[in-house]
Design a protein around this motif. Structure first.
Motif, PDB file in Angstrom:
ATOM      1  N   ASP A 146       0.830  -1.198   0.000  1.00 10.80           N
ATOM      2  CA  ASP A 146       0.000   0.000   0.000  1.00 10.80           C
ATOM      3  C   ASP A 146       0.873   1.260   0.000  1.00 10.80           C
ATOM      4  OD1 ASP A 146       1.009  -0.142   2.573  1.00 10.80           O
ATOM      5  OD2 ASP A 146      -0.936  -0.157   3.564  1.00 10.80           O
ATOM      6  N   VAL A 147       0.237   2.417   0.010  1.00  5.01           N
ATOM      7  CA  VAL A 147       0.952   3.691  -0.006  1.00  5.01           C
ATOM      8  C   VAL A 147       1.878   3.812   1.203  1.00  5.01           C
ATOM      9  CG1 VAL A 147       0.642   6.195   0.178  1.00  5.01           C
ATOM     10  CG2 VAL A 147      -0.776   4.894  -1.382  1.00  5.01           C
ATOM     11  N   SER A 148       1.454   3.261   2.340  1.00  2.44           N
ATOM     12  CA  SER A 148       2.244   3.347   3.569  1.00  2.44           C
ATOM     13  C   SER A 148       3.356   2.305   3.645  1.00  2.44           C
ATOM     14  CB  SER A 148       1.318   3.159   4.787  1.00  2.44           C
ATOM     15  OG  SER A 148       0.314   4.127   4.814  1.00  2.44           O
ATOM     16  N   GLU A 149       3.450   1.470   2.619  1.00  5.94           N
ATOM     17  CA  GLU A 149       4.429   0.375   2.605  1.00  5.94           C
ATOM     18  C   GLU A 149       4.329  -0.451   3.890  1.00  5.94           C
ATOM     19  OE1 GLU A 149       8.320   1.800   1.568  1.00  5.94           O
ATOM     20  OE2 GLU A 149       7.598   2.632  -0.331  1.00  5.94           O
ATOM     21  N   SER A 150       3.102  -0.859   4.212  1.00  7.90           N
ATOM     22  CA  SER A 150       2.813  -1.551   5.464  1.00  7.90           C
ATOM     23  C   SER A 150       3.257  -3.007   5.465  1.00  7.90           C
ATOM     24  CB  SER A 150       1.301  -1.514   5.741  1.00  7.90           C
ATOM     25  OG  SER A 150       0.833  -0.200   5.826  1.00  7.90           O
ATOM     26  N   TRP A 151       3.794  -3.379   6.599  1.00  4.70           N
ATOM     27  CA  TRP A 151       4.058  -4.773   6.935  1.00  4.70           C
ATOM     28  C   TRP A 151       3.166  -5.093   8.126  1.00  4.70           C
ATOM     29  CZ3 TRP A 151       7.202  -8.335   4.575  1.00  4.70           C
ATOM     30  CH2 TRP A 151       8.055  -7.846   3.570  1.00  4.70           C
ATOM     31  N   GLU A 152       2.680  -6.327   8.183  1.00  6.94           N
ATOM     32  CA  GLU A 152       1.803  -6.715   9.277  1.00  6.94           C
ATOM     33  C   GLU A 152       2.314  -7.952   9.998  1.00  6.94           C
ATOM     34  OE1 GLU A 152      -2.637  -5.281   8.065  1.00  6.94           O
ATOM     35  OE2 GLU A 152      -1.999  -7.201   7.226  1.00  6.94           O
ATOM     36  N   TYR A 153       2.074  -7.954  11.314  1.00  3.05           N
ATOM     37  CA  TYR A 153       2.324  -9.129  12.144  1.00  3.05           C
ATOM     38  C   TYR A 153       1.046  -9.965  12.208  1.00  3.05           C
ATOM     39  CZ  TYR A 153       6.418  -6.691  14.131  1.00  3.05           C
ATOM     40  OH  TYR A 153       7.610  -6.036  14.315  1.00  3.05           O
ATOM     41  N   HIS A 154       1.229 -11.255  12.397  1.00  7.59           N
ATOM     42  CA  HIS A 154       0.117 -12.195  12.509  1.00  7.59           C
ATOM     43  C   HIS A 154      -0.016 -12.616  13.985  1.00  7.59           C
ATOM     44  CE1 HIS A 154      -1.672 -16.300  11.080  1.00  7.59           C
ATOM     45  NE2 HIS A 154      -2.605 -15.455  11.419  1.00  7.59           N
ATOM     46  N   PHE A 155      -1.232 -12.524  14.503  1.00  6.25           N
ATOM     47  CA  PHE A 155      -1.517 -12.918  15.881  1.00  6.25           C
ATOM     48  C   PHE A 155      -2.600 -13.998  15.884  1.00  6.25           C
ATOM     49  CE2 PHE A 155       0.225  -8.703  16.254  1.00  6.25           C
ATOM     50  CZ  PHE A 155       0.939  -8.712  17.439  1.00  6.25           C
TER      51      PHE A 155
END
Length: 162
Positions: A146-155
């Motif tokens: 996305d525009v924010s260059e997001s990375w996400e953690y998985h919980f």
């Protein structure tokens, strides 16, 4: 006392977008782009079409104080949490816990064995909240592009014996 929790409506789109935009603005580099979140155009319909529910807590002046959505992930015997946001003015008052209790009830009523969620790596306050609720961070991250260059953690949180 926690304000009443209600089911979302499609006309919650504007106030829900404002809540999420304000939450994103708390984190450097996290930019709210409405086109990247098309589910916000008709939030109640979006969650209903996936067999889920989005709960809302109304705040003052037409604002939304908090939200939390849940959708089934049958292939994992799980429900996924999404759109977990609380206005800073309402944090620490039990609002997020009350919303989470709704999701937990939804999961238990459906006989699901687990809860899962993905959260932007920058949302450290949220991560602490999830861990207090018994979620564990799983290995691996995902990139959203996305525009924010997001990375996400998985919980994940097991519901067996809880």
């Amino acid at each position: 006392m926690t304000p009443p929790i209600r089911l979302a409506r499609d006309d919650d789109s504007g106030p829900l977008s404002a809540l999420i935009a304000a939450s994103f603005a708390e984190y450097p580099g996290c930019v709210f782009v409405e086109d990247e979140l098309p589910e916000l155009r008709r939030p109640a319909s979006y969650f209903a079409a996936k067999g889920g529910v989005l709960w809302i807590v109304d705040g003052p002046d037409g604002r939304i104080a908090g939200s939390l959505g849940v959708t089934p992930v049958p292939e994992q015997n799980a429900v996924e949490l999404a759109k977990v946001y609380v206005d800073p003015a309402f944090r620490g008052a039990g609002l997020a816990q009350a919303l989470f209790a709704k999701a937990l009830d939804f999961a238990e009523q459906g006989g699901f064995g687990e809860m899962v969620l993905w959260s932007d790596t920058r949302f450290a306050r949220g991560h602490r909240f999830y861990e207090k609720l018994g979620f564990a961070r799983w290995p691996g991250e995902r990139y959203l592009g996305d525009v924010s260059e997001s990375w996400e953690y998985h919980f994940r949180k097991s519901l067996r014996g809880s």
